[in-house]
Design a protein around this motif. Structure first.
Motif, PDB file in Angstrom:
ATOM      1  N   GLY A  31       0.833  -1.201   0.000  1.00 21.18           N
ATOM      2  CA  GLY A  31       0.000   0.000   0.000  1.00 21.18           C
ATOM      3  C   GLY A  31       0.866   1.249   0.000  1.00 21.18           C
ATOM      4  N   CYS A  32       0.520   2.225  -0.832  1.00 19.25           N
ATOM      5  CA  CYS A  32       1.397   3.385  -1.010  1.00 19.25           C
ATOM      6  C   CYS A  32       0.889   4.641  -0.311  1.00 19.25           C
ATOM      7  CB  CYS A  32       1.580   3.676  -2.500  1.00 19.25           C
ATOM      8  SG  CYS A  32       2.269   2.264  -3.373  1.00 19.25           S
ATOM      9  N   GLY A  33      -0.351   4.602   0.201  1.00 20.39           N
ATOM     10  CA  GLY A  33      -0.972   5.798   0.765  1.00 20.39           C
ATOM     11  C   GLY A  33      -0.210   6.382   1.938  1.00 20.39           C
ATOM     12  N   SER A  34       0.372   5.512   2.762  1.00 17.53           N
ATOM     13  CA  SER A  34       1.007   6.018   3.980  1.00 17.53           C
ATOM     14  C   SER A  34       2.486   6.353   3.771  1.00 17.53           C
ATOM     15  CB  SER A  34       0.876   4.957   5.080  1.00 17.53           C
ATOM     16  OG  SER A  34       1.492   3.778   4.618  1.00 17.53           O
ATOM     17  N   LEU A  35       2.998   6.132   2.557  1.00 18.15           N
ATOM     18  CA  LEU A  35       4.419   6.429   2.324  1.00 18.15           C
ATOM     19  C   LEU A  35       4.638   7.940   2.254  1.00 18.15           C
ATOM     20  CD1 LEU A  35       5.245   3.884  -0.560  1.00 18.15           C
ATOM     21  CD2 LEU A  35       5.491   3.554   1.909  1.00 18.15           C
ATOM     22  N   ASP A  36       5.745   8.399   2.810  1.00 17.80           N
ATOM     23  CA  ASP A  36       6.031   9.827   2.673  1.00 17.80           C
ATOM     24  C   ASP A  36       6.588  10.072   1.258  1.00 17.80           C
ATOM     25  OD1 ASP A  36       8.742   9.199   2.578  1.00 17.80           O
ATOM     26  OD2 ASP A  36       9.039   9.569   4.717  1.00 17.80           O
ATOM     27  N   ASP A  37       6.774  11.337   0.912  1.00 18.19           N
ATOM     28  CA  ASP A  37       7.122  11.676  -0.472  1.00 18.19           C
ATOM     29  C   ASP A  37       8.421  11.010  -0.925  1.00 18.19           C
ATOM     30  OD1 ASP A  37       4.821  13.081  -0.795  1.00 18.19           O
ATOM     31  OD2 ASP A  37       5.728  15.075  -0.584  1.00 18.19           O
ATOM     32  N   ASP A  38       9.411  10.944  -0.046  1.00 21.64           N
ATOM     33  CA  ASP A  38      10.687  10.335  -0.429  1.00 21.64           C
ATOM     34  C   ASP A  38      10.523   8.856  -0.739  1.00 21.64           C
ATOM     35  OD1 ASP A  38      11.908  12.707  -0.143  1.00 21.64           O
ATOM     36  OD2 ASP A  38      12.941  12.252   1.747  1.00 21.64           O
ATOM     37  N   ARG A  39       9.738   8.179   0.093  1.00 21.00           N
ATOM     38  CA  ARG A  39       9.555   6.738  -0.134  1.00 21.00           C
ATOM     39  C   ARG A  39       8.684   6.479  -1.364  1.00 21.00           C
ATOM     40  NH1 ARG A  39       7.580   3.885   4.739  1.00 21.00           N
ATOM     41  NH2 ARG A  39       7.909   2.012   3.511  1.00 21.00           N
ATOM     42  N   ARG A  40       7.750   7.377  -1.607  1.00 17.55           N
ATOM     43  CA  ARG A  40       6.946   7.246  -2.833  1.00 17.55           C
ATOM     44  C   ARG A  40       7.832   7.417  -4.067  1.00 17.55           C
ATOM     45  NH1 ARG A  40       1.265   7.972  -2.871  1.00 17.55           N
ATOM     46  NH2 ARG A  40       1.246   9.220  -4.751  1.00 17.55           N
ATOM     47  N   THR A  41       8.746   8.364  -3.998  1.00 16.98           N
ATOM     48  CA  THR A  41       9.650   8.597  -5.126  1.00 16.98           C
ATOM     49  C   THR A  41      10.524   7.364  -5.366  1.00 16.98           C
ATOM     50  OG1 THR A  41       9.659  10.946  -4.663  1.00 16.98           O
ATOM     51  CG2 THR A  41      11.477  10.129  -5.989  1.00 16.98           C
ATOM     52  N   ALA A  42      11.037   6.799  -4.293  1.00 16.23           N
ATOM     53  CA  ALA A  42      11.880   5.605  -4.420  1.00 16.23           C
ATOM     54  C   ALA A  42      11.071   4.435  -4.968  1.00 16.23           C
ATOM     55  CB  ALA A  42      12.485   5.247  -3.060  1.00 16.23           C
ATOM     56  N   MET A  43       9.860   4.298  -4.471  1.00 16.04           N
ATOM     57  CA  MET A  43       8.972   3.220  -4.921  1.00 16.04           C
ATOM     58  C   MET A  43       8.675   3.373  -6.417  1.00 16.04           C
ATOM     59  SD  MET A  43       6.750   0.994  -3.234  1.00 16.04           S
ATOM     60  CE  MET A  43       5.276   0.102  -3.633  1.00 16.04           C
ATOM     61  N   ARG A  44       8.423   4.607  -6.817  1.00 12.04           N
ATOM     62  CA  ARG A  44       8.119   4.879  -8.230  1.00 12.04           C
ATOM     63  C   ARG A  44       9.334   4.540  -9.098  1.00 12.04           C
ATOM     64  NH1 ARG A  44       6.089   9.735  -7.558  1.00 12.04           N
ATOM     65  NH2 ARG A  44       8.051  10.793  -7.793  1.00 12.04           N
ATOM     66  N   ARG A  45      10.488   4.986  -8.649  1.00  9.63           N
ATOM     67  CA  ARG A  45      11.722   4.757  -9.413  1.00  9.63           C
ATOM     68  C   ARG A  45      12.022   3.257  -9.547  1.00  9.63           C
ATOM     69  NH1 ARG A  45      16.280   6.395  -5.827  1.00  9.63           N
ATOM     70  NH2 ARG A  45      15.951   4.247  -5.168  1.00  9.63           N
ATOM     71  N   ASP A  46      11.785   2.514  -8.487  1.00  4.54           N
ATOM     72  CA  ASP A  46      12.196   1.115  -8.457  1.00  4.54           C
ATOM     73  C   ASP A  46      11.148   0.156  -8.997  1.00  4.54           C
ATOM     74  OD1 ASP A  46      14.382   2.137  -7.270  1.00  4.54           O
ATOM     75  OD2 ASP A  46      13.957   1.393  -5.254  1.00  4.54           O
ATOM     76  N   THR A  47       9.881   0.554  -9.020  1.00  6.87           N
ATOM     77  CA  THR A  47       8.852  -0.451  -9.332  1.00  6.87           C
ATOM     78  C   THR A  47       7.907  -0.083 -10.469  1.00  6.87           C
ATOM     79  OG1 THR A  47       7.208   0.417  -7.775  1.00  6.87           O
ATOM     80  CG2 THR A  47       8.800  -1.153  -6.884  1.00  6.87           C
ATOM     81  N   ILE A  48       8.046   1.144 -10.986  1.00  2.00           N
ATOM     82  CA  ILE A  48       7.114   1.585 -12.025  1.00  2.00           C
ATOM     83  C   ILE A  48       7.881   2.180 -13.197  1.00  2.00           C
ATOM     84  CG2 ILE A  48       5.187   3.151 -12.552  1.00  2.00           C
ATOM     85  CD1 ILE A  48       4.481   2.991  -9.545  1.00  2.00           C
TER      86      ILE A  48
END
Ligand code: ATP
Length: 234
Positions: A72-89
């Motif tokens: 789930g991505c809703g609770s991730l802060d902006d930095d972790r969302r950016t990392a998640m986006r870079r690594d998985t999308i």
């Protein structure tokens, strides 16, 4: 049970419109499995870009949750969302957005190096991907020295360079003539099948949409199946 590569649960997205509000997504649900290719076909203004931005963690929904490979991505802060986006999308746009000063090979290497891969390893994978997309011999050329179809194949290689779970494409062949468009689409399909990425492809082209596994549209704020005579074309 197998985890969905992408899942949207009860997603809400509204924009302000004067005194009122414009509802784009409301109680929207959608999921996609690995290796699946789904066409997103909807009239202009229906919310395709909005949906791709929310699925790609570029925009936060007003409600609901987006899961990438079960997380789930809703609770991730902006930095972790950016990392998640870079690594998985991975993203592919109508216009390739390749970096003009770099060669095709370097364009595919860069996201891997930003993620922390060594230069030789990034180069090795970039070469493999460009070979797979049948543009290996053009690897040292800059984007301006490549045809539109070649540029788009480099952009696709770049989008999957970090082996994402999810590939989001917004009119990836919209800028190409029909023959080149078919060729690039074939390369994209082969890559999806080979890599197992889950691809959501926004397109106005019903012929291409009919070649994907299924099609969806946006209606009344929901993401619903669209029957466009799938697979009858072949
Ligand atoms: N930041 C924003 N603020 C207000 N309204 C917006 C915003 N972004 C998009 N919209 C509106 O939301 C609706 C959906 O926009 P979106 O760009 O997602 O549509 P689309 O289906 O991708 O369209 P197209 O096929 O023309 O690109 C449109 O009516 C648009 O004007």
């Amino acid at each position: 049970m197998k985890t969905d590569a992408l899942r949207l649960e009860n997603v809400e997205r509204h924009y302000r419109e004067g005194e009122g509000k414009l509802t784009i997504l409301s109680g929207a649900n959608f999921s996609m499995a690995s290796g699946e290719m789904v066409a997103l076909v909807a009239p202009s203004g229906a919310g395709k870009s909005t949906l791709l931005h929310i699925a790609g963690l570029l925009e936060r929904p007003d409600g609901g949750e987006v899961y990438v490979n079960g997380e789930g991505c809703g609770s991730l802060d902006d930095d972790r969302r950016t990392a998640m986006r870079r690594d998985t999308i991975g993203f592919v746009y109508q216009f390739h957005h390749l970096l003009p000063e770099f060669s095709a090979l370097e364009n595919v290497m860069l996201p891997q190096m930003i993620r922390g891969l060594s230069k030789p390893m990034a180069a090795e994978r970039a070469k493999q991907l460009l070979d797979y997309m049948r543009i290996g011999p053009r690897a040292d050329h800059r984007p301006a020295e490549l045809s539109g179809g070649e540029q788009q194949r480099v952009a696709i290689a770049r989008a999957v360079a970090n082996t994402p779970y999810v590939l989001l494409a917004d009119e990836p062949t919209g800028n190409l003539d029909p023959k080149t468009s078919g060729y690039v689409f074939d390369a994209l399909t082969a890559l999806v099948r080979q890599s197992g990425v889950a691809a959501l492809v926004a397109t106005h082209n019903h012929e291409l949409a009919a070649r994907m596994d299924r099609a969806v549209t946006i209606e009344g704020g929901k993401i619903v199946p669209l029957d466009i005579g799938l697979r009858t074309a072949s």
